[in-house]
Design a protein around this motif. Structure first.
Motif, PDB file in Angstrom:
ATOM      1  N   ASN A  18     -35.830  67.808   0.297  1.00  0.00           N
ATOM      2  CA  ASN A  18     -36.964  68.716   0.489  1.00  0.00           C
ATOM      3  C   ASN A  18     -36.525  70.174   0.392  1.00  0.00           C
ATOM      4  O   ASN A  18     -35.522  70.565   1.000  1.00  0.00           O
ATOM      5  N   GLY A  19     -37.287  70.937  -0.393  1.00  0.00           N
ATOM      6  CA  GLY A  19     -37.021  72.365  -0.523  1.00  0.00           C
ATOM      7  C   GLY A  19     -36.115  72.724  -1.670  1.00  0.00           C
ATOM      8  O   GLY A  19     -35.907  73.922  -1.935  1.00  0.00           O
ATOM      9  N   ASP A  20     -35.550  71.745  -2.380  1.00  0.00           N
ATOM     10  CA  ASP A  20     -34.653  72.042  -3.502  1.00  0.00           C
ATOM     11  C   ASP A  20     -35.440  72.611  -4.682  1.00  0.00           C
ATOM     12  O   ASP A  20     -36.579  72.198  -4.956  1.00  0.00           O
ATOM     13  N   TYR A  21     -34.796  73.556  -5.369  1.00  0.00           N
ATOM     14  CA  TYR A  21     -35.350  74.084  -6.615  1.00  0.00           C
ATOM     15  C   TYR A  21     -34.733  73.315  -7.781  1.00  0.00           C
ATOM     16  O   TYR A  21     -33.520  73.104  -7.817  1.00  0.00           O
ATOM     17  N   VAL A  22     -35.572  72.894  -8.707  1.00  0.00           N
ATOM     18  CA  VAL A  22     -35.104  72.077  -9.827  1.00  0.00           C
ATOM     19  C   VAL A  22     -35.537  72.735 -11.135  1.00  0.00           C
ATOM     20  O   VAL A  22     -36.462  73.562 -11.175  1.00  0.00           O
ATOM     21  N   LYS A  23     -34.830  72.360 -12.195  1.00  0.00           N
ATOM     22  CA  LYS A  23     -35.159  72.807 -13.538  1.00  0.00           C
ATOM     23  C   LYS A  23     -35.865  71.680 -14.283  1.00  0.00           C
ATOM     24  O   LYS A  23     -35.727  70.505 -13.936  1.00  0.00           O
ATOM     25  N   ILE A  78     -44.750  60.355  -4.563  1.00  0.00           N
ATOM     26  CA  ILE A  78     -43.438  60.496  -3.932  1.00  0.00           C
ATOM     27  C   ILE A  78     -43.320  61.839  -3.218  1.00  0.00           C
ATOM     28  O   ILE A  78     -42.744  61.940  -2.149  1.00  0.00           O
ATOM     29  N   GLY A  79     -43.871  62.870  -3.825  1.00  0.00           N
ATOM     30  CA  GLY A  79     -43.779  64.212  -3.264  1.00  0.00           C
ATOM     31  C   GLY A  79     -44.571  65.174  -4.128  1.00  0.00           C
ATOM     32  O   GLY A  79     -45.428  64.782  -4.913  1.00  0.00           O
ATOM     33  N   THR A  80     -44.261  66.456  -3.983  1.00  0.00           N
ATOM     34  CA  THR A  80     -44.965  67.504  -4.714  1.00  0.00           C
ATOM     35  C   THR A  80     -43.952  68.483  -5.272  1.00  0.00           C
ATOM     36  O   THR A  80     -42.952  68.795  -4.604  1.00  0.00           O
ATOM     37  N   ILE A  81     -44.211  68.970  -6.475  1.00  0.00           N
ATOM     38  CA  ILE A  81     -43.375  70.013  -7.072  1.00  0.00           C
ATOM     39  C   ILE A  81     -44.246  71.249  -7.276  1.00  0.00           C
ATOM     40  O   ILE A  81     -45.320  71.181  -7.864  1.00  0.00           O
ATOM     41  N   VAL A  82     -43.790  72.355  -6.713  1.00  0.00           N
ATOM     42  CA  VAL A  82     -44.509  73.622  -6.814  1.00  0.00           C
ATOM     43  C   VAL A  82     -43.853  74.448  -7.918  1.00  0.00           C
ATOM     44  O   VAL A  82     -42.668  74.797  -7.802  1.00  0.00           O
ATOM     45  N   PRO A  83     -44.574  74.768  -9.012  1.00  0.00           N
ATOM     46  CA  PRO A  83     -43.971  75.508 -10.126  1.00  0.00           C
ATOM     47  C   PRO A  83     -43.424  76.867  -9.686  1.00  0.00           C
ATOM     48  O   PRO A  83     -43.963  77.518  -8.785  1.00  0.00           O
ATOM     49  N   THR A  84     -42.346  77.261 -10.358  1.00  0.00           N
ATOM     50  CA  THR A  84     -41.724  78.549 -10.049  1.00  0.00           C
ATOM     51  C   THR A  84     -42.433  79.689 -10.768  1.00  0.00           C
ATOM     52  O   THR A  84     -42.735  80.728 -10.186  1.00  0.00           O
ATOM     53  N   GLU A 131     -36.274  51.648  -0.608  1.00  0.00           N
ATOM     54  CA  GLU A 131     -37.716  51.601  -0.444  1.00  0.00           C
ATOM     55  C   GLU A 131     -38.381  51.259  -1.778  1.00  0.00           C
ATOM     56  O   GLU A 131     -37.944  51.699  -2.844  1.00  0.00           O
ATOM     57  N   VAL A 132     -39.440  50.490  -1.713  1.00  0.00           N
ATOM     58  CA  VAL A 132     -40.138  50.011  -2.900  1.00  0.00           C
ATOM     59  C   VAL A 132     -41.344  50.901  -3.166  1.00  0.00           C
ATOM     60  O   VAL A 132     -42.109  51.220  -2.245  1.00  0.00           O
ATOM     61  N   LEU A 133     -41.470  51.298  -4.404  1.00  0.00           N
ATOM     62  CA  LEU A 133     -42.596  52.137  -4.824  1.00  0.00           C
ATOM     63  C   LEU A 133     -43.571  51.310  -5.652  1.00  0.00           C
ATOM     64  O   LEU A 133     -43.173  50.450  -6.436  1.00  0.00           O
ATOM     65  N   VAL A 170     -41.233  69.659  -2.645  1.00  0.00           N
ATOM     66  CA  VAL A 170     -41.653  69.695  -1.241  1.00  0.00           C
ATOM     67  C   VAL A 170     -42.408  68.404  -0.924  1.00  0.00           C
ATOM     68  O   VAL A 170     -42.780  67.651  -1.820  1.00  0.00           O
ATOM     69  N   GLN A 171     -42.612  68.181   0.363  1.00  0.00           N
ATOM     70  CA  GLN A 171     -43.441  67.091   0.866  1.00  0.00           C
ATOM     71  C   GLN A 171     -42.992  65.725   0.357  1.00  0.00           C
ATOM     72  O   GLN A 171     -43.805  64.876  -0.017  1.00  0.00           O
ATOM     73  N   LEU A 172     -41.689  65.502   0.323  1.00  0.00           N
ATOM     74  CA  LEU A 172     -41.197  64.167  -0.037  1.00  0.00           C
ATOM     75  C   LEU A 172     -41.579  63.192   1.069  1.00  0.00           C
ATOM     76  O   LEU A 172     -41.283  63.423   2.246  1.00  0.00           O
ATOM     77  N   ASN A 173     -42.244  62.093   0.701  1.00  0.00           N
ATOM     78  CA  ASN A 173     -42.741  61.158   1.713  1.00  0.00           C
ATOM     79  C   ASN A 173     -42.058  59.805   1.663  1.00  0.00           C
ATOM     80  O   ASN A 173     -42.543  58.842   2.243  1.00  0.00           O
ATOM     81  N   LYS A 174     -40.935  59.704   0.950  1.00  0.00           N
ATOM     82  CA  LYS A 174     -40.140  58.489   0.952  1.00  0.00           C
ATOM     83  C   LYS A 174     -38.738  58.832   1.437  1.00  0.00           C
ATOM     84  O   LYS A 174     -38.198  59.890   1.092  1.00  0.00           O
ATOM     85  N   ALA A 175     -38.167  57.928   2.210  1.00  0.00           N
ATOM     86  CA  ALA A 175     -36.860  58.213   2.790  1.00  0.00           C
ATOM     87  C   ALA A 175     -35.917  57.046   2.545  1.00  0.00           C
ATOM     88  O   ALA A 175     -36.336  55.895   2.472  1.00  0.00           O
TER      89      ALA A 175
END
Length: 437
Positions: free
Chosen positions: A74-79, A303-309, A295-297, A286-291
């Motif tokens: 959570n909170g990581d910035y990705v490319k 899974i979560g949310t990605i906020v554009p930069t 875990e089976v999807l 952000v908001q990753l809801n699997k730990a």
């Protein structure tokens, strides 16, 4: 004796300044009533973006699977293109690690079957051509034989005509010889010789007739044989043609099976690429809801949310239906962002501190679920730049600027409950149209 306390308590003999202060206050109030007041509408909203691809987006699992590795938190910035997590297969149909290779082997086998049928079609085509050639050769032979028999028949018919003429002459001579023998003019020997000549002529005619009849019979038999050859070869050619069409049908069926299997191979390869969930753009996770691991999807599960930069920020504001006619596209709006201190003078927005100018770019015609109408405001490039630290979803208070009126008019309008005065915003097209007129 004059007491100091008396002078401090009693001001009977001193001049009063109440009138002066009252006059100053009254004149100041009159002047204030004629000061300009900017009418406005106060609205609330939040920070957003006009573009769908720049809004927060869910991370969904494209296939059902089991989480085997996390590459983020959570909170990581990705490319764009970064691997977020890795899945493994859970469906029985895809558990074979050599599934793609085995399916490709099936494709190759089907291609081999198709090549076999293609070779068989080539062989059948050669047989078809050979049967055509054999039929034509046989028919040509029969035609030549019929032509020869026709020539023979012509000769035999000529011989028969000669035999008939000869018989007619011998018959006439025999009749005269018999008459002369009856009258005793010729001897019995001479009569017998003439009789033998007559009998030979009759036999010769019969033989010629038999030859003609036999030749005609042969011609008829060859005609029957010709029809039999045509019938026989027609059956053989039809059977060969049927085999050819059957083999061509097998080829088309093989093509369909090959296309289906190749489609499965492509799907399996694409599915293997879906085991890695990739970032669709630059942004913050952000908001990753699997730990954890294992875990089976489900298919399409969030899974979560990605906020554009990189975002072109805008503000969505909500307008009361009664104020909707006062807001137009191009209208100026002063924005106050949560977290940024501001000092606001309601009637003098240009004198406010901490406000940022924007303009309305769109007003929705459909009412929202909260009973208000939504409008979108973007940054006014000609004025102070919006703060770079604003975040998606942050609260915003907006002040939609209307007309400039005196303070006394605004007080009178509010006392009487009249609506604000508003003006029409002229866009570029309307200005060009007026200039053209």
């Amino acid at each position: 004796m004059k007491l100091q306390s008396f002078d401090k308590i009693y001001h009977i003999h001193k001049k009063s300044r109440v009138k002066r202060w009252f006059l100053f206050i009254f004149i100041g109030g009159i002047i204030t009533l004629f000061l300009p007041w900017t009418q406005n509408i106060k609205v609330k909203g939040s920070v957003t973006s006009l573009y769908q691809e720049q809004r927060p987006q869910q991370l969904n699992s494209p296939i059902p699977g089991k989480i085997i590795k996390w590459n983020i938190k959570n909170g990581d910035y990705v490319k764009k293109g970064d691997t977020l997590l890795q899945l493994s297969e859970i469906k029985d149909d895809y558990l074979d690690p050599l599934l793609v290779q085995r399916t490709q082997d099936q494709v190759n086998a089907k291609k081999g079957v198709r090549e076999y049928y293609e070779a068989k079609v080539g062989t059948v085509n050669n047989q078809f051509q050979a049967l055509h050639a054999a039929r034509d050769l046989k028919l040509n032979q029969l035609k030549i034989k019929i032509s020869q028999l026709n020539n023979k028949l012509t000769g035999e018919e000529a011989e028969l005509a000669a035999a008939i003429n000869e018989l007619s002459l011998s018959e006439d001579q025999f009749s005269r010889q018999k008459k002369m023998y009856d009258e005793g003019l010729v001897s019995l020997t001479q009569f017998q010789q003439r009789s033998i000549s007559y009998q030979n002529a009759v036999a010769k005619k019969s033989a010629s007739e038999n030859k003609v009849a036999q030749t005609r019979q042969e011609i008829s038999n060859i005609g029957i044989e010709q029809n039999s050859v045509i019938q026989d070869y027609t059956e053989k050619l039809s059977k060969t043609e049927g085999d050819r069409f059957q083999n061509m049908g097998q080829i088309e069926g093989s093509d369909g099976d090959i296309a289906k299997l190749e489609n499965q191979v492509a799907n399996y390869k694409a599915r293997q690429g879906l085991y890695f969930i990739i970032a669709s753009q630059d942004g913050q996770v952000v908001q990753l809801n699997k730990a954890g691991i294992g875990e089976v999807l489900k298919d399409g599960e969030n899974i979560g949310t990605i906020v554009p930069t990189n975002v072109n920020y805008a503000v969505e504001i909500y307008i009361k239906p009664v104020d909707l006619p006062l807001v137009k596209e191009g209208q100026r709006v002063m924005c106050i962002f949560d977290g940024f201190p501001a000092i606001v003078f309601s009637g003098w927005p240009n004198s406010s501190y901490g406000t940022f100018a924007g303009k309305v770019v769109a007003v929705e015609n459909n009412i929202s679920a909260n009973g208000l109408f939504k409008a979108f405001v973007i940054e006014d490039k000609n004025e102070k730049q919006w703060p770079p630290k604003i975040k998606m979803g942050a609260g915003v208070q907006g002040i939609a600027i209307l007309n400039d009126v005196p303070v006394w008019y605004e007080l009178w309008r509010n006392i009487n409950g009249f609506p604000p005065d508003y003006y029409e915003i002229k866009n570029d097209q309307s200005i060009k149209y007026e200039k053209a007129k």
